[in-house]
Write a protein that holds these residues in place. Sequence first.
Motif, PDB file in Angstrom:
ATOM      1  N   THR A  48       0.848  -1.219  -0.089  1.00 27.89           N
ATOM      2  CA  THR A  48       0.035   0.053  -0.051  1.00 27.89           C
ATOM      3  C   THR A  48       0.759   1.167  -0.036  1.00 27.89           C
ATOM      4  OG1 THR A  48      -0.256  -0.364   2.375  1.00 27.89           O
ATOM      5  CG2 THR A  48      -1.969  -0.972   0.968  1.00 27.89           C
ATOM      6  N   VAL A  85      -4.940   1.829  -5.684  1.00 30.82           N
ATOM      7  CA  VAL A  85      -4.187   2.097  -4.671  1.00 30.82           C
ATOM      8  C   VAL A  85      -3.528   3.509  -4.650  1.00 30.82           C
ATOM      9  CG1 VAL A  85      -2.672   1.480  -2.770  1.00 30.82           C
ATOM     10  CG2 VAL A  85      -4.510  -0.271  -3.463  1.00 30.82           C
ATOM     11  N   GLY A  89     -19.984 -11.231   4.723  1.00 28.14           N
ATOM     12  CA  GLY A  89     -18.351 -11.438   4.689  1.00 28.14           C
ATOM     13  C   GLY A  89     -18.090 -12.977   4.597  1.00 28.14           C
ATOM     14  N   GLY A 118     -17.743 -15.149   7.080  1.00 24.73           N
ATOM     15  CA  GLY A 118     -18.380 -15.652   7.989  1.00 24.73           C
ATOM     16  C   GLY A 118     -19.561 -16.487   7.256  1.00 24.73           C
ATOM     17  N   VAL A 154     -17.373  -3.594  -0.960  1.00 24.38           N
ATOM     18  CA  VAL A 154     -17.698  -2.328  -0.145  1.00 24.38           C
ATOM     19  C   VAL A 154     -16.104  -2.196   0.469  1.00 24.38           C
ATOM     20  CG1 VAL A 154     -18.460  -0.808   1.849  1.00 24.38           C
ATOM     21  CG2 VAL A 154     -19.973  -2.522   0.456  1.00 24.38           C
ATOM     22  N   THR A 184     -10.871  -0.771  -1.732  1.00 27.15           N
ATOM     23  CA  THR A 184     -10.625  -1.165  -3.107  1.00 27.15           C
ATOM     24  C   THR A 184     -12.222  -1.451  -3.642  1.00 27.15           C
ATOM     25  OG1 THR A 184      -9.849  -3.125  -2.203  1.00 27.15           O
ATOM     26  CG2 THR A 184      -8.369  -1.640  -3.078  1.00 27.15           C
ATOM     27  N   ILE A 205     -18.896 -10.092   8.843  1.00 25.13           N
ATOM     28  CA  ILE A 205     -17.664  -9.223   8.507  1.00 25.13           C
ATOM     29  C   ILE A 205     -16.749  -8.979   9.621  1.00 25.13           C
ATOM     30  CG2 ILE A 205     -17.008  -7.069   7.308  1.00 25.13           C
ATOM     31  CD1 ILE A 205     -19.660  -7.275   5.690  1.00 25.13           C
ATOM     32  N   SER A 206     -15.708  -9.088   9.692  1.00 29.67           N
ATOM     33  CA  SER A 206     -14.732  -8.963  10.960  1.00 29.67           C
ATOM     34  C   SER A 206     -14.787  -7.241  11.262  1.00 29.67           C
ATOM     35  CB  SER A 206     -13.335  -9.322  10.777  1.00 29.67           C
ATOM     36  OG  SER A 206     -12.757  -8.968   9.866  1.00 29.67           O
ATOM     37  N   HIS A 252     -12.296  -2.306   5.089  1.00 26.19           N
ATOM     38  CA  HIS A 252     -13.772  -2.445   4.823  1.00 26.19           C
ATOM     39  C   HIS A 252     -14.338  -1.265   5.480  1.00 26.19           C
ATOM     40  CE1 HIS A 252     -17.437  -4.812   3.934  1.00 26.19           C
ATOM     41  NE2 HIS A 252     -17.948  -4.008   5.087  1.00 26.19           N
ATOM     42  N   ILE A 280     -23.790  -8.135  12.533  1.00 24.01           N
ATOM     43  CA  ILE A 280     -24.044  -9.440  13.024  1.00 24.01           C
ATOM     44  C   ILE A 280     -22.646 -10.454  13.123  1.00 24.01           C
ATOM     45  CG2 ILE A 280     -25.495 -11.583  12.736  1.00 24.01           C
ATOM     46  CD1 ILE A 280     -27.400  -9.701  11.278  1.00 24.01           C
ATOM     47  N   GLY A 324     -23.887 -13.426  17.430  1.00 23.40           N
ATOM     48  CA  GLY A 324     -24.493 -14.691  17.293  1.00 23.40           C
ATOM     49  C   GLY A 324     -24.315 -15.262  15.760  1.00 23.40           C
ATOM     50  N   ASP A 325     -24.799 -16.368  15.370  1.00 23.84           N
ATOM     51  CA  ASP A 325     -24.508 -17.029  14.045  1.00 23.84           C
ATOM     52  C   ASP A 325     -25.519 -16.089  13.107  1.00 23.84           C
ATOM     53  OD1 ASP A 325     -24.584 -18.720  11.842  1.00 23.84           O
ATOM     54  OD2 ASP A 325     -24.254 -20.551  13.074  1.00 23.84           O
ATOM     55  N   LEU A 326     -24.911 -15.908  12.048  1.00 28.57           N
ATOM     56  CA  LEU A 326     -25.783 -15.021  11.198  1.00 28.57           C
ATOM     57  C   LEU A 326     -27.082 -16.007  10.441  1.00 28.57           C
ATOM     58  CD1 LEU A 326     -25.268 -15.369   7.668  1.00 28.57           C
ATOM     59  CD2 LEU A 326     -22.842 -14.734   8.630  1.00 28.57           C
ATOM     60  N   TYR A 327     -26.610 -17.259  10.559  1.00 27.10           N
ATOM     61  CA  TYR A 327     -27.676 -18.280   9.612  1.00 27.10           C
ATOM     62  C   TYR A 327     -28.826 -18.742  10.616  1.00 27.10           C
ATOM     63  CZ  TYR A 327     -24.328 -19.268   5.850  1.00 27.10           C
ATOM     64  OH  TYR A 327     -23.985 -18.986   4.726  1.00 27.10           O
TER      65      TYR A 327
HETATM   66  P1  FAD Z   1     -12.755 -11.940   7.999  1.00 28.36           P
HETATM   67  O1  FAD Z   1     -11.821 -10.968   8.376  1.00 28.36           O
HETATM   68  O2  FAD Z   1     -12.198 -13.657   7.915  1.00 28.36           O
HETATM   69  O3  FAD Z   1     -14.054 -12.085   8.823  1.00 28.36           O
HETATM   70  C1  FAD Z   1     -14.883 -13.067   9.194  1.00 28.36           C
HETATM   71  C2  FAD Z   1     -15.989 -12.729  10.199  1.00 28.36           C
HETATM   72  O4  FAD Z   1     -17.075 -13.527  10.167  1.00 28.36           O
HETATM   73  C3  FAD Z   1     -15.188 -12.876  11.684  1.00 28.36           C
HETATM   74  O5  FAD Z   1     -15.225 -11.772  12.368  1.00 28.36           O
HETATM   75  C4  FAD Z   1     -15.898 -14.102  12.112  1.00 28.36           C
HETATM   76  O6  FAD Z   1     -16.013 -14.101  13.739  1.00 28.36           O
HETATM   77  C5  FAD Z   1     -17.373 -13.995  11.418  1.00 28.36           C
HETATM   78  N1  FAD Z   1     -18.120 -15.184  11.508  1.00 28.36           N
HETATM   79  C6  FAD Z   1     -17.825 -16.149  10.991  1.00 28.36           C
HETATM   80  N2  FAD Z   1     -18.673 -17.348  10.923  1.00 28.36           N
HETATM   81  C7  FAD Z   1     -19.687 -16.764  11.266  1.00 28.36           C
HETATM   82  C8  FAD Z   1     -21.399 -16.867  11.342  1.00 28.36           C
HETATM   83  N3  FAD Z   1     -21.596 -18.103  11.308  1.00 28.36           N
HETATM   84  N4  FAD Z   1     -22.055 -15.896  11.999  1.00 28.36           N
HETATM   85  C9  FAD Z   1     -21.642 -14.558  12.209  1.00 28.36           C
HETATM   86  N5  FAD Z   1     -20.377 -14.277  12.045  1.00 28.36           N
HETATM   87  C10 FAD Z   1     -19.464 -15.170  11.629  1.00 28.36           C
HETATM   88  N6  FAD Z   1     -11.576  -5.619   2.333  1.00 28.36           N
HETATM   89  C11 FAD Z   1     -12.764  -5.084   1.965  1.00 28.36           C
HETATM   90  O7  FAD Z   1     -13.762  -5.679   2.741  1.00 28.36           O
HETATM   91  N7  FAD Z   1     -13.161  -4.215   1.353  1.00 28.36           N
HETATM   92  C12 FAD Z   1     -11.851  -3.473   0.538  1.00 28.36           C
HETATM   93  O8  FAD Z   1     -12.354  -2.612  -0.189  1.00 28.36           O
HETATM   94  C13 FAD Z   1     -10.788  -3.975   0.789  1.00 28.36           C
HETATM   95  N8  FAD Z   1      -9.558  -3.538   0.329  1.00 28.36           N
HETATM   96  C14 FAD Z   1      -8.371  -3.882   0.788  1.00 28.36           C
HETATM   97  C15 FAD Z   1      -7.259  -3.299   0.378  1.00 28.36           C
HETATM   98  C16 FAD Z   1      -5.923  -3.667   0.508  1.00 28.36           C
HETATM   99  C17 FAD Z   1      -5.015  -2.902  -0.001  1.00 28.36           C
HETATM  100  C18 FAD Z   1      -5.761  -4.704   1.669  1.00 28.36           C
HETATM  101  C19 FAD Z   1      -4.412  -5.147   2.097  1.00 28.36           C
HETATM  102  C20 FAD Z   1      -6.975  -5.340   1.917  1.00 28.36           C
HETATM  103  C21 FAD Z   1      -8.175  -4.878   1.509  1.00 28.36           C
HETATM  104  N9  FAD Z   1      -9.401  -5.606   2.303  1.00 28.36           N
HETATM  105  C22 FAD Z   1     -10.621  -5.142   1.746  1.00 28.36           C
HETATM  106  C23 FAD Z   1      -9.184  -6.870   2.716  1.00 28.36           C
HETATM  107  C24 FAD Z   1      -9.120  -6.585   4.345  1.00 28.36           C
HETATM  108  O9  FAD Z   1      -8.307  -6.403   5.076  1.00 28.36           O
HETATM  109  C25 FAD Z   1      -9.948  -7.938   5.003  1.00 28.36           C
HETATM  110  O10 FAD Z   1      -9.021  -9.089   5.013  1.00 28.36           O
HETATM  111  C26 FAD Z   1     -11.402  -8.277   4.599  1.00 28.36           C
HETATM  112  O11 FAD Z   1     -12.219  -7.214   4.844  1.00 28.36           O
HETATM  113  C27 FAD Z   1     -12.030  -9.269   5.509  1.00 28.36           C
HETATM  114  O12 FAD Z   1     -13.145  -9.772   5.102  1.00 28.36           O
HETATM  115  P2  FAD Z   1     -14.138 -10.262   6.004  1.00 28.36           P
HETATM  116  O13 FAD Z   1     -14.461  -9.530   7.360  1.00 28.36           O
HETATM  117  O14 FAD Z   1     -15.362 -11.019   5.193  1.00 28.36           O
HETATM  118  O15 FAD Z   1     -13.360 -11.670   6.609  1.00 28.36           O
END
Ligand code: FAD
Length: 396
Positions: free
Chosen positions: A188, A230, A283, A285, A324, A327, A341-342, A347, A360, A378-381
């Motif tokens: 970056t 970027v 996400g 999840g 969203v 990028t 979504i973490s 994000h 959620i 909780g579990d989104l499902y």
């Molecule tokens: P994870 O971080 O893996 O999170 C998953 C989450 O789901 C966890 O918190 C977990 O507790 C939860 N979960 C699991 N199972 C369940 C369930 N059954 N019910 C409820 N919760 C559950 N990311 C973006 O989103 N947008 C961007 O534009 C973006 N641009 C980026 C640009 C750069 C240069 C870089 C390096 C990264 C970028 N990222 C971007 C990536 C970002 O850093 C994260 O890796 C990404 O957002 C993680 O996606 P996530 O939250 O879906 O997955």
Amino acid sequence: MAILVLEDQCIGCRLCLKACPFDAIEMVGKKAVINDKCVACGACLDACKFDAIIREEWEKEKKDLAQYKNVWVFAEQRQGKIMPVAIELLGEGRKLADAIGVSLCAVLLGNHVEGLALDLIQYGADKVYLGQHPLLEKYTTDGYTKVLSDLIHKEKPEIVLMGATHIGRDLAPRVAARVDTGLTADCTKLEIDPEDKKLLQTRPAFGGNIMATIICPNHRPQMATVRPGVMDKAKKAEGRKGEIITFSVALEKSDIRTEVVEIVKAHKTKVALEEAEVIVAGGRGLGKAEGFVLLEKLADKLGGVVGASRATVDAGWIDHAHQVGQTGKTVKPKIYIACGISGAIQHIAGMQNSDIIIAINKNAGAPIFQVADYGIVGDLYEVVPALMDALDRVDD
Ligand code: FAD
């Protein structure tokens, strides 16, 4: 680092040929010989029962770093069009080249693409290495890896930058392995250390929680990829002059193990994320692509659209048009529901200005809860169907 066959010990049993996934070993007479398809994976070392194959030590290969000069940008083109990320890298490459006091060069590979070379000069390249061949018309991993690696071996650039596109992500690690150097993916920020002029390559690490600055002290070139969007694009300067160096491409059909039969453009989905009043975003999840069907149902009920984190786009669960974030798209709906979504900083950057954020997530410590107005642990499902039931009851 290279793989070597000890001729005296090789009995010509061919076990290594069978073990090599890259066709990188041939029999010459009754001895195994490593060819330039070798990526030093080491599969042959395990297969050889006669200790006839060794991995050459790092020390023996130490490079004379002073020989390496100039900053290179791989000018990715597809069907005769330069990819925007190449222009962004020329902007960044210009700053790096100026900081070291060397030339900025673009590498343009393809067939009948000479018309693009002048554009690259106008976007800041001092020199363009132009390699043309019918076998470079369509991208192949083998063809482009060979040509670019050969050129790097010959010209010895100090820095090589590539876009983290699908092609760049495929090509950069292969080239890095061939030329025996490291690669920092998805940088970056790129800067030159004012003291020793080394490239400081910064990228998010540990799930985006820290920014790591990586250096490549003992090997050259210093290689990095940067995602599209970027860096800022270079400005075009009409009339700018530079040098076009046409080099001859040594490529045979037998060098390329795949054949591109047809290029079919993916159907681009149009999603009006920016105008949506309600976004239900999914996400990692979700666990699987089908999870988005559930989110679509909730979005339909609320008159909204589906958004996504990049993890799900990278996994191929949903089109990039839904992404969203840094990028992806920047959105400001009345309600943003983040499911599984973490809450990585990249994000959050794209949705933090939403009026109401509902998160959620199974993990109560997920960072998304820090920006959420309402959080459901909780579990989104379980939570999403329960939400839909509740909405049905309100409608009744
Ligand atoms: P994870 O971080 O893996 O999170 C998953 C989450 O789901 C966890 O918190 C977990 O507790 C939860 N979960 C699991 N199972 C369940 C369930 N059954 N019910 C409820 N919760 C559950 N990311 C973006 O989103 N947008 C961007 O534009 C973006 N641009 C980026 C640009 C750069 C240069 C870089 C390096 C990264 C970028 N990222 C971007 C990536 C970002 O850093 C994260 O890796 C990404 O957002 C993680 O996606 P996530 O939250 O879906 O997955």
